[in-house]
Enzyme design. Structure first.
Site, mmCIF file in Angstrom:
data_model
loop_
_atom_site.group_PDB
_atom_site.id
_atom_site.type_symbol
_atom_site.label_atom_id
_atom_site.label_comp_id
_atom_site.label_asym_id
_atom_site.label_seq_id
_atom_site.Cartn_x
_atom_site.Cartn_y
_atom_site.Cartn_z
ATOM 1 N N ARG A 860 0.849 -1.195 0.000
ATOM 2 C CA ARG A 860 0.000 0.000 0.000
ATOM 3 C C ARG A 860 0.884 1.245 0.000
ATOM 4 O O ARG A 860 1.987 1.241 0.528
ATOM 5 C CB ARG A 860 -0.877 0.041 1.255
ATOM 6 C CG ARG A 860 -1.905 -1.038 1.277
ATOM 7 C CD ARG A 860 -2.943 -0.781 2.346
ATOM 8 N NE ARG A 860 -3.990 0.102 1.851
ATOM 9 C CZ ARG A 860 -5.122 0.334 2.516
ATOM 10 N NH1 ARG A 860 -5.325 -0.211 3.685
ATOM 11 N NH2 ARG A 860 -6.049 1.111 2.009
ATOM 12 N N GLU A 1222 18.062 2.296 -16.067
ATOM 13 C CA GLU A 1222 17.736 2.184 -14.645
ATOM 14 C C GLU A 1222 18.296 0.947 -13.953
ATOM 15 O O GLU A 1222 18.573 0.965 -12.750
ATOM 16 C CB GLU A 1222 16.214 2.129 -14.483
ATOM 17 C CG GLU A 1222 15.501 3.349 -14.981
ATOM 18 C CD GLU A 1222 14.006 3.101 -15.041
ATOM 19 O OE1 GLU A 1222 13.286 3.681 -14.247
ATOM 20 O OE2 GLU A 1222 13.574 2.297 -15.901
#
Ligand SMILES: Cc1cc2nc3c(=O)[nH]c(=O)nc-3n(C[C@H](O)[C@H](O)[C@H](O)COP(=O)(O)OP(=O)(O)OC[C@H]3O[C@@H](n4cnc5c(N)ncnc54)[C@H](O)[C@@H]3O)c2cc1C
Ligand code: FES
Ligand code: FES
Length: 1295
Positions: A860, A1222
């Protein structure tokens, strides 16, 4: 000095104007108020990245003639801290003066560019100038000198390796250097991988360095030093007056007249406070021309050093004394030298004075070394010992306001006396220490009985602290274990450091207080052993002697390997070759233009932002009256001025974090705008609850969105009948982007049709354009965003620039003026947020038999009252995967297996599906893993590490190998489209424009390589000017590693369309030249302009079902790192890193290796040094390079090898290449796991639980406290002073 220009005429700038052009600034003793405040600083238009002397981006060379020796001395200085008046009689050489594309390149400039030492190029002028200054002083420097010279220059892109490689081409191979032989199996690997190359540039092609060709010292200045000015020179600014007396007598008079005026020498202490904290000193006294302050005198009993000598001079003087005198007399000098070597940067060393009366790294040593301060005033002279009375700030022992420190006397040490210095900072170089210490002991002759003892510490109070009481109580004691124990207890008692102490890290600092003493104890014991015979004490076991060794700075070595192009590939075709960055040479000469280099436009105004000082509050009132009265202030821009969309009415009154933008001030200058901000009064009503940490957010159920989860198999079943269960927690701290170029934008309103031109440093100009359009309520087609180049983005310039663009655009609309908004480093760090911190929990069941894995992931996003975070290289991957790999490490520890075994056992083997059911082939992953194990000789080195650890108690080594499957791209199809526009002009030159932005990652270079291959013309025919929303509309952010992939396909498409149109002409005249074909095409009315388009990969994710194909492909890789930690201080050194990465067919191996190395070093920073600290009120403390430590050049692993996996293919992408922007970031975690491996070894030996809480970054503080021992225990036992009610909370919160 006769006329009003003569003071500053004495400074010669070799800048854009070339040699011997004299800088004329208005201002003289008789014309006060003509120079504005900004001009008091040596304020070139060239890069300002921190404004605090901490990054080196603004380095120039200053040359002065030494009045005594008559020698010309060159030194590098950071211009952001140099007051222009301090350069009287000096010549200043900037990067433009060294060489240029228009005239002649200097070898330093040529080599840094051709060695691929530039990416975004923002740090490059500073790097060039530091190297150039070194070469002016040492045409053939040693590698150590090179490392030292670059120690204060930060680079956020390259990972430093190629910069060092360019510098090394000038160096003598140092004999003292610990060179690393290449891996034993290098030869085998080369032969088995016959197609690999390891040369990224051809050294032989470089022009030689010819010192005779360098600029001479300007004769005007030579003449000046022959006849030095003795009169007092005064220079008036708007609010500051600079007075530079020519004689000591005048200086004393002035100090008596203006006792409150500080003396300004290096300005490295005063400057940062004046620049960023708004401290104003109306009068500054410069003693730079006072020769008495530079006197050095050697006597039979000591050394007197003038207070005006720079640290670099002090270093030379001390080194000379150490070489001349017997060892017993030079104990204090050696200790000072040791500190001077690790202290800050060369720039600082050459500027700063010996001794700051307040805080200094040298004070603790000078204090224990019985140094004396020689003070002078009009009243006469005074000598005060630098004793505990001075350190305690007792009035009788302190400097009086009218007194001047003339010199410092440091006595020789004597036989039976030992002096040592200790220092521990967040990183090895260019960092202020957490704690430093000076220690001295004198024994009764021929014995080990303590006759005198002095111990002082820095970092544990506002000034240096003396442990005088403890020392007194230990007099007469024998130097043995009993004394050690008692000393530690007494020291902890006396050197009190309360829990709320500024700077935090209280337990760590207290541990260092005793750990340093233990080191001193062992050092002295070793010396006594040599002196006192026969020995009475038991021998110190060799295992404990490792406590004595420091980590010396070592010049990194390494090899980079890549696949060579097919031997049949035409020479003209640049694809797959290590082509230099298109802007490399322009970066190196300073000609590359960044957003803020755009010259001031007509009627331009500056904007500064007003931000909230409360974390959660309602704005009650705002009083602007005083601010609007400041001269030069034009207007204030608030939410009311926004004609378009801007959230709800309620939102406008709420502040949700410290650093939230409330409104903006527009003024004629930046300084005026900032001055106005200080006068604005805002009243708030504080609201609750205030949430700062993830744990607080969980407690208050404060989330941004519903939980997301991924599941495979029945998880409940997985925990039935298990052999073992492993549970744990992992904390991953956030990260600041620290792009060298802060956020900046220039908005120019046009006179017609509400048109706006926006020059902005962004990864997503279309987003800026769209946001400005909705904010101003004007159609998108009136707004053009231009991006020439960006000085580093790393994700931080995807979303954020739109906010700054919109605010500046509202200002431009309201005032009708062009608006420039340039964030300084502090505001940038405060406002923009960074990488999200993550708190992870795992629970694993372990079974002997092979069963199908069952997994459940839940996550979350929390809503807190800290500035909201944003994209950052790898976006979530580096945090999430750290939890996974920590979990694997914990499982391995539980099973008593090496972590690599558990990794191997749980690795994908054949074509498989991820948890979200995306099929993929892990073959390249397994190849990278095996290659990495092989290249690093992992298994042998694991044994060597174990051997080392058995033999050393206080130093431990750790090794880790980490595999990686990195998901490339956005999980949305619409984000994978790209367009390009290619124009061929009638002279045959080609202009390529595409939707990607040049952030330093070399996208423009790669695009021209693609166009060159497709059009079959050399790259010299091709040009890219800028990224512009008018040329290529509706672009997507240059991010998620796919910039070159998708734009490359669009450029290819455009070129193929054009070539198809040209085909009939070429067929007709196959022997013709490109120019002839183009001419013919024009004659035949064939369009020479084409739009290319790439429709993109399909990518989607169905969170309801928990399945999808969110990523077009994966990048695979593996990294092995080995480190050594100092269990007593928490410091570590990186011994070696080997990376193997699957780049498939690299478009440009130099650029791709650069991306891997740069990302790896940035990842290493994330996991080891970069720590964000917030106050209990939610204010970010770490807002500059002094508090926030990104890796420096000395953090590069001593051996650093990178290999691109050969013979790998992917059918999906342009020429079978892969996006590598990345992925390397996560491989930095191999250093983290090597550190935790070493910590685990220490804990195992000390019989402490091995399943310790994992926390990233693994800072020296974390390492030291995790290597628990008798000293950490003492700290916990010995209570902290009681917290007074005024300080109920610690200094910082843990985020
Ligand atoms: C990037 C950076 C890194 C740094 N790293 C370190 C570090 O690692 N260790 C460390 O110890 N410090 C460090 N410093 C702090 C600083 O460099 C030192 O404190 C240095 O000694 C200050 O010298 P200066 O000549 O620049 O002082 P200035 O800023 O010119 O002056 C400092 C103060 O000293 C007073 N003063 C100067 N001369 C005299 C005199 N003759 N008599 C009386 N008063 C005088 C002035 O009035 C003023 O208040 C760092 C600073 C920067 C910007
Ligand atoms: S050192 Fe001058 S801008 Fe950073
Ligand atoms: S190239 Fe060094 S900061 Fe970008």
């Amino acid at each position: 000095m006769k006329n009003s220009h003569s003071y500053l005429a004495a400074i010669l700038l070799r800048a854009e104007w070339g040699l011997s052009v004299i800088l004329h600034l208005k201002g003289s003793p008789s014309s006060p108020g003509t120079l504005n405040e900004q001009a008091i600083w040596l304020f070139f238009k060239k890069p300002y990245a921190c404004g605090r002397g901490g990054c080196g981006a603004c380095t120039v060379m200053v040359s002065k003639r030494d009045p005594t020796s008559q020698e010309i001395r060159h030194f590098s200085v950071t211009t952001c801290l140099v007051p222009i008046c301090s350069l009287y009689g000096a010549a200043v050489t900037t990067v433009e003066g060294v060489g240029s594309m228009k005239t002649r390149l200097h070898p330093v400039q040529e080599r840094i560019a051709k060695s691929h030492g530039t990416q975004c190029g923002f740090c490059t002028p500073g790097m060039v100038m530091s190297m150039y200054t070194l070469l002016r002083n040492h045409p053939q420097p040693s590698e150590e000198q090179l490392l030292e010279a670059l120690g204060g220059n930060l680079c956020r892109c390259t990972g430093y390796r190629p910069i060092l490689a360019s510098g090394k081409t000038f160096c003598l191979v140092s004999r003292g250097l610990r060179g690393h032989p290449q891996s034993k199996n290098d030869g085998d690997r080369r032969s088995s991988l016959g197609t690999q190359e390891s040369q990224l540039f051809v050294k032989e092609e470089f022009q030689p360095l010819d010192p005779t060709q360098e600029l001479i010292f300007p004769p005007e200045l030579l003449r000046m030093t022959e006849n030095p000015e003795k009169r007092t020179l005064t220079f008036h600014g708007e609010r500051v007056t600079w007075i530079s007396p020519g004689t000591f007598k005048d200086l004393l008079e002035l100090k008596a007249k203006h006792p409150e005026a500080p003396l300004i020498l290096g300005n490295t202490s005063l400057g940062p406070a004046m620049r960023s904290k708004g401290c104003l000193h109306p009068i500054l006294l410069s003693p730079a021309r006072i020769s008495e302050l530079n006197v050095v005198s050697k006597t039979n009993d000591g050394l007197t050093i003038g207070a005006g000598c720079s640290l670099a001079q002090v270093k030379d003087i001390l080194a000379e004394r150490v070489s001349e005198l017997p060892e017993e007399k030079t104990q204090t000098y050696r200790a000072l030298l040791k500190h001077l070597k690790s202290l800050a940067s060369q720039d600082l060393m050459t500027k700063a004075i010996t001794l700051s009366p307040y805080y200094s790294d040298l004070n603790p040593i000078l204090a224990v070394g019985n140094a004396t301060l020689n003070l002078t005033s009009e009243e006469g002279t005074r000598r005060i010992p630098l004793s505990e009375h001075f350190l305690a700030g007792l009035a009788s022992a302190d400097l009086k306001p009218e007194e001047i420190l003339e010199s410092v006397y440091i006595p020789h040490s004597q036989k039976w006396e030992f002096v040592s210095a200790f220092r521990q900072a967040q990183c090895q170089q260019n960092a202020l220490p957490d704690v430093n210490a000076g220690m001295r002991v004198l024994f009764k002759e021929g014995t080990d009985i303590i006759e005198d003892l002095s111990i002082t510490y820095g970092g544990v109070g506002a000034a240096t602290v003396s442990a005088h009481k403890s020392c007194q109580q230990l007099l007469g004691r024998q130097w043995d274990e009993l004394m050690l124990d008692e000393a530690c207890r007494r020291l902890l008692d006396e050197v009190s450091l309360p829990g709320w102490a500024p700077g935090g890290r209280v337990e760590f600092k207290r541990t260092l207080v005793v750990s340093f003493f233990f080191k001193f104890y062992l050092q002295v014991l070793q010396e006594l052993k040599k002196l006192i015979k026969p020995r009475r004490y038991p021998e110190i076991s060799d295992r404990f002697l490792s406590a004595l060794e420091d980590f010396p700075g070592t010049v990194p070595q390494g090899v980079q390997r890549y696949q060579s192009v097919d031997s049949h590939q035409p020479l003209q075709d640049p694809v797959g070759r290590p082509v230099m960055h298109l802007s490399g040479l322009k970066h190196a000469t300073g000609e590359a233009e960044f957003c803020d280099d755009i010259p001031m436009v007509d009627k331009e105004l500056c904007m500064a932002l007003v931000t909230s000082t409360r974390a959660y509050a309602k704005i009650i009132s705002i009083d602007l009256s005083e601010a609007l009265e400041i001269p030069g202030v034009v207007d204030v821009i608030t939410a009311k001025d926004i004609p378009g969309t801007n959230g709800t009415e309620d939102d406008k009154l709420l502040v949700l974090c410290v650093g939230q933008i409330i409104f903006a001030v527009v003024a004629e200058t930046d300084v005026q705008a900032k001055r106005a901000i200080e006068k604005i009064k805002i009243t708030y009503e504080e609201l609750e609850p205030i949430i700062f940490t993830i744990k607080d957010a969980i407690k208050h159920n404060s989330f941004l969105c519903p939980e997301k989860k991924l599941e495979q198999g029945n998880i409940e079943e997985a925990f039935e009948k298990v052999d073992q269960i492993v549970e744990g927690e992992v904390h991953v701290g956030g990260q600041e982007h620290f792009y060298m170029e802060t956020q900046r934008v220039l908005v120019i309103p046009k006179t017609e049709d509400k048109e706006l031109d926006i020059y902005v440093s962004t990864q997503d100009p279309a987003h800026v354009q769209k946001t400005v359009s909705s904010t101003l309520n004007i159609p998108i087609n009136r707004i053009t965003c231009h991006v020439k180049r960006v000085g580093g983005g790393f994700g931080g310039k995807i979303g954020r620039p739109a906010v700054f663009g919109a605010i500046a655009a509202v200002g431009a609309l309201k005032t009708g003026h062009p608006i420039r908004l340039v964030l300084d480093r502090e505001d940038d760090m405060l406002i923009t947020g960074g990488r999200h911190p993550l708190f992870g929990k795992y629970k694993v069941s372990i079974k002997e038999e092979n069963t199908k894995e069952k997994m459940l992931f839940r996550g979350r996003a929390c809503l807190t009252n800290l500035p909201s975070n944003t994209a950052f290289r790898g976006f979530g991957f580096p945090q999430g995967t750290l939890v996974t790999e920590s979990c694997i490490t914990a499982v391995a520890a539980k099973c008593g297996l090496p972590p690599e075994k558990v990794r191997e056992k749980n690795m994908y083997r054949t074509v498989d599906k991820t948890i979200y059911k995306q099929a993929f082939n892990p073959e390249s992953l397994i190849r990278c893993w095996n290659e990495c194990l092989d290249a690093s000789s992992f298994h042998n080195r694991r044994k060597q590490v174990e051997e080392f650890n058995k033999k050393n108690y206080w130093k431990k080594r750790g090794i880790a190998v980490i595999p990686m499957k990195f998901s490339v791209g956005f999980a949305a199809t619409s984000y994978h489209q790209a367009a390009a526009l290619v124009h061929i002009y009638t002279d045959g030159s080609v202009l390529v424009t595409h939707g990607g932005n040049e952030l330093g990652q070399g996208i423009h270079t790669k695009m021209l390589q693609v166009a060159s291959r497709e059009l079959k013309i050399p790259m010299s025919h091709l040009h890219i000017c800028e990224t512009s929303t008018a040329m290529v509309p509706n672009t997507i952010a240059t991010a998620a590693s796919v910039g070159a992939d998708i734009n490359g396909k669009a450029v290819q498409n455009a070129c193929q369309i054009l070539l198809k149109r040209l085909e009939p002409i070429i067929k007709k005249n196959p022997e013709g030249t490109w120019e002839e074909w183009i001419e013919a095409a024009f004659e035949q009315r064939i369009s020479l302009s084409a739009t290319g388009y790439f429709r993109g990969y399909k990518a989607f994710m169905d969170w309801e079902k928990g399945e999808g194909d969110p990523f077009p492909y994966y990048v695979y890789g593996a990294a092995c790192s080995e480190v050594e930690i100092d269990c007593l201080t928490g410091a570590h050194k990186k011994i070696r890193t080997d990376i193997v990465m699957d780049a498939c067919c690299s478009l440009n191996p130099a650029i791709d290796i650069g991306q891997i190395e740069g990302a790896f070093i940035q990842g290493m920073g994330l996991y080891t040094t970069e720590e964000l600290k917030y106050s209990p009120e939610g204010v970010l403390y770490s807002r500059g390079p002094d508090e926030y430590k990104i890796p420096t050049i000395s953090d590069v692993p001593e051996e650093f090898n990178v290999s691109l996996l050969p013979s790998s293919q992917t059918p999906l992408t342009i020429y079978s290449s892969k996006g590598l922007g990345e992925s390397g970031m996560f491989l930095g975690s191999s250093v983290f796991f090597a550190i935790t491996d070493a910590v685990a070894a220490a804990r195992k030996e000390r019989d402490i639980a091995e399943d310790f809480t994992v926390k990233s970054p693994a800072t020296p503080e974390w390492v030291r406290m995790a290597c628990a021992d008798r000293f950490t225990e003492m700290v916990y036992i010995c209570p902290l002073p009681l917290e007074p009610p005024s300080h109920p909370t610690p200094w910082a919160i843990f985020k």
